[in-house]
Design an enzyme around this catalytic site. Structure first.
Site, mmCIF file in Angstrom:
data_model
loop_
_atom_site.group_PDB
_atom_site.id
_atom_site.type_symbol
_atom_site.label_atom_id
_atom_site.label_comp_id
_atom_site.label_asym_id
_atom_site.label_seq_id
_atom_site.Cartn_x
_atom_site.Cartn_y
_atom_site.Cartn_z
ATOM 1 N N ARG A 7 -11.996 8.320 20.017
ATOM 2 C CA ARG A 7 -11.781 7.925 21.418
ATOM 3 C C ARG A 7 -11.798 9.166 22.319
ATOM 4 N NH1 ARG A 7 -6.936 4.110 19.715
ATOM 5 N NH2 ARG A 7 -6.878 5.853 18.299
ATOM 6 N N HIS A 42 -13.293 2.429 -0.442
ATOM 7 C CA HIS A 42 -13.310 1.420 0.636
ATOM 8 C C HIS A 42 -13.846 0.071 0.148
ATOM 9 C CE1 HIS A 42 -13.754 4.719 3.983
ATOM 10 N NE2 HIS A 42 -12.480 4.378 3.824
ATOM 11 N N GLU A 82 -8.203 -5.381 5.045
ATOM 12 C CA GLU A 82 -8.065 -5.039 3.635
ATOM 13 C C GLU A 82 -6.866 -5.740 2.998
ATOM 14 O OE1 GLU A 82 -8.993 -0.945 5.174
ATOM 15 O OE2 GLU A 82 -9.431 -0.583 3.061
ATOM 16 N N ARG A 123 -2.455 -2.210 -3.589
ATOM 17 C CA ARG A 123 -3.683 -1.429 -3.425
ATOM 18 C C ARG A 123 -3.619 -0.235 -4.363
ATOM 19 N NH1 ARG A 123 -5.157 3.161 0.577
ATOM 20 N NH2 ARG A 123 -7.398 3.282 0.209
ATOM 21 N N ASN A 179 0.882 -1.167 0.000
ATOM 22 C CA ASN A 179 0.000 0.000 0.000
ATOM 23 C C ASN A 179 0.915 1.211 0.000
ATOM 24 O OD1 ASN A 179 -1.816 2.044 0.412
ATOM 25 N ND2 ASN A 179 -2.801 1.117 2.201
ATOM 26 N N ARG A 204 -13.346 15.222 7.317
ATOM 27 C CA ARG A 204 -14.069 15.565 6.075
ATOM 28 C C ARG A 204 -15.540 15.852 6.389
ATOM 29 N NH1 ARG A 204 -12.133 10.363 3.403
ATOM 30 N NH2 ARG A 204 -9.966 10.796 2.878
ATOM 31 N N GLY A 228 -11.633 7.860 7.573
ATOM 32 C CA GLY A 228 -12.558 8.034 6.456
ATOM 33 C C GLY A 228 -13.728 7.097 6.734
ATOM 34 N N HIS A 234 -18.244 1.222 6.989
ATOM 35 C CA HIS A 234 -16.819 1.303 7.298
ATOM 36 C C HIS A 234 -16.595 2.645 7.986
ATOM 37 C CE1 HIS A 234 -12.439 0.654 6.615
ATOM 38 N NE2 HIS A 234 -12.481 1.956 6.807
ATOM 39 N N LEU A 235 -16.360 2.601 9.298
ATOM 40 C CA LEU A 235 -16.220 3.835 10.072
ATOM 41 C C LEU A 235 -14.807 3.927 10.643
ATOM 42 C CD1 LEU A 235 -19.613 3.579 12.071
ATOM 43 C CD2 LEU A 235 -19.226 4.634 9.834
ATOM 44 N N ILE A 289 -13.676 2.768 14.330
ATOM 45 C CA ILE A 289 -14.811 3.183 15.161
ATOM 46 C C ILE A 289 -15.863 2.063 15.209
ATOM 47 C CG2 ILE A 289 -16.648 4.898 15.429
ATOM 48 C CD1 ILE A 289 -14.802 6.785 13.661
HETATM 49 P P1 ADP Z 1 -8.123 4.660 9.112
HETATM 50 O O1 ADP Z 1 -9.349 5.084 8.376
HETATM 51 O O2 ADP Z 1 -7.068 5.721 9.157
HETATM 52 O O3 ADP Z 1 -7.621 3.273 8.744
HETATM 53 P P2 ADP Z 1 -9.106 3.390 11.532
HETATM 54 O O4 ADP Z 1 -9.985 2.441 10.820
HETATM 55 O O5 ADP Z 1 -7.952 2.867 12.306
HETATM 56 O O6 ADP Z 1 -8.608 4.584 10.622
HETATM 57 O O7 ADP Z 1 -10.050 4.219 12.537
HETATM 58 C C1 ADP Z 1 -9.570 5.307 13.245
HETATM 59 C C2 ADP Z 1 -10.685 5.820 14.142
HETATM 60 O O8 ADP Z 1 -11.110 4.751 15.008
HETATM 61 C C3 ADP Z 1 -10.258 6.958 15.047
HETATM 62 O O9 ADP Z 1 -11.250 7.963 15.056
HETATM 63 C C4 ADP Z 1 -10.164 6.299 16.398
HETATM 64 O O10 ADP Z 1 -10.437 7.204 17.421
HETATM 65 C C5 ADP Z 1 -11.263 5.269 16.318
HETATM 66 N N1 ADP Z 1 -11.122 4.250 17.366
HETATM 67 C C6 ADP Z 1 -10.121 3.356 17.538
HETATM 68 N N2 ADP Z 1 -10.336 2.634 18.672
HETATM 69 C C7 ADP Z 1 -11.493 3.092 19.207
HETATM 70 C C8 ADP Z 1 -12.262 2.774 20.381
HETATM 71 N N3 ADP Z 1 -11.865 1.818 21.218
HETATM 72 N N4 ADP Z 1 -13.406 3.467 20.590
HETATM 73 C C9 ADP Z 1 -13.800 4.423 19.745
HETATM 74 N N5 ADP Z 1 -13.131 4.774 18.638
HETATM 75 C C10 ADP Z 1 -12.001 4.126 18.374
#
Ligand code: ADP
Length: 347
Positions: free
Chosen positions: A257, A153, A330, A64, A7, A214, A185, A181-182, A301
């Protein structure tokens, strides 16, 4: 098989070596700050050199690639034609596709004798009907200039769909889901009989849900107002919508978080807005799909925050719908798709 997954971002290079049979990660490396001021590593070639990977033990490499445009609705074996097409598609995703292509070139130089496969973030959404993928703009904007909704995604939505089908004991070709997918992004996807029929990201990843930084959906007239009345440059508006909006814009913090722990009124508002937008998309997709086998939460998230999952699902309409939290992978999906391409080509 042992599949390397690359990636390549604009300033980072991630490499993973996966044994697809056992799903084991044999190597996981990342080099960041490539080409940045003060960094020792000036390009992707140096980054890959630094990783010191022994390519003689690798069967193939999956890359990717963010934008596959309308050309690529599946993963493909990379040849000169494919590289030219990825380069041409850079007009739609300048930062991403150029970096992805650079990753392909340096990896092919290091490992010229194994197959390299491109796996596109947009490909899973190629099944969207025109009613979902077009914007209601003059038709020539689509025909002549490729302005349409592509969705992103895709590898994540596709991976969690298969995992969900497995959990639900359903054939993947007959599963109906809404996948969310949260992560930093975020996007939602409406899946009918194992195919994406709508998704919330569009021409770029800016459309749709409220994300870390965003804005997601806004009235496009806001952009004209900021430019014409507030004198903001188009560049600064673009930066604002992509990097200074979303949760960051409302409460000055994009790490969910920290937003969840904060007592600040703006943090509460930001969460309320994010949850409401997710519910709006679920409602819209339910209206189109009729019914779903489950709603699937993934990404940092979606996987980790039961508060967000339960808040989203607490609405009257959603209370009785099954929901799952599934860890996305992924890289494994890219490796699996690379194996499928190799097998279909008889390599
Ligand atoms: P990316 O899109 O960069 O791959 P991720 O899928 O790792 O990002 O998601 C990042 C988000 O997930 C951040 O907003 C982070 O705060 C949130 N996150 C990670 N662990 C937790 C948790 N235990 N509770 C709530 N949110 C979390």
């Amino acid at each position: 098989m042992k599949i390397g997954v690359i990636n390549a971002g604009s300033s980072s290079l991630k490499f993973r070596l996966i044994e697809t049979g056992t799903k084991k990660i044999l190597i996981s490396q990342i080099v960041e700050n490539i080409g940045e001021h003060g960094s020792e590593i000036k390009d992707h070639h140096e980054a890959l050199e630094r990783m010191g990977i022994d390519f003689s033990k690798i069967d193939a490499i999956g890359h990717r690639v963010v934008h596959g445009g309308e050309e690529f609705s599946n993963a493909v074996l990379i040849d000169e034609r494919v590289k030219d097409a990825i380069e041409k598609l850079s007009i739609l995703a300048p930062l991403h596709n150029k970096a992805n292509l650079e990753g392909i070139r340096v990896a092919q130089a290091k490992a010229p004798n194994i197959p390299h496969i491109a796996v596109f973030d947009t490909a899973f959404h190629a099944t969207m009907p025109k009613a979902a993928s077009l914007y209601a703009l003059p038709y020539e904007m689509y025909e002549k200039h490729n302005i349409r909704r592509y969705g992103f995604h895709g590898t994540s939505h596709s991976y969690v769909m298969k995992e969900a089908a497995c959990t639900l004991l359903k054939d993947v070709n007959s599963v109906n889901l809404i996948t969310l997918h949260l992560g930093n992004g975020a996007s939602a996807c409406a899946i009918q009989n194992g195919q994406s029929i709508d998704t919330s990201m569009g021409f770029t990843p800016l459309e749709g849900l409220i994300m870390g930084s965003r804005s997601g959906d806004i009235d496009p007239s806001v952009v004209f107002y900021m430019h014409n009345e507030l004198g903001m440059s188009l560049e600064s508006i673009e930066t604002m919508l992509n990097k200074e909006s979303g949760l960051m814009g409302i409460c000055n913090e994009n790490d969910v978080r920290k937003v969840l722990k904060s007592q600040d009124e703006h943090a509460k508002l930001a969460l309320e807005m994010m949850i409401r937008r997710i519910q709006k998309y679920i409602g819209a997709y339910l209206a189109i799909l009729g019914s779903v086998d489950a709603i699937v939460f993934t990404g940092g998230i979606g996987e980790n925050s039961s508060y967000i999952r339960e808040s989203v699902m607490s609405s009257e309409l959603l209370k009785n719908i099954k929901f799952l939290s599934i860890e996305t992978n992924e890289e494994l999906e890219i490796a699996n798709e690379a194996v499928e391409v190799i097998k279909s080509k008889g390599i």
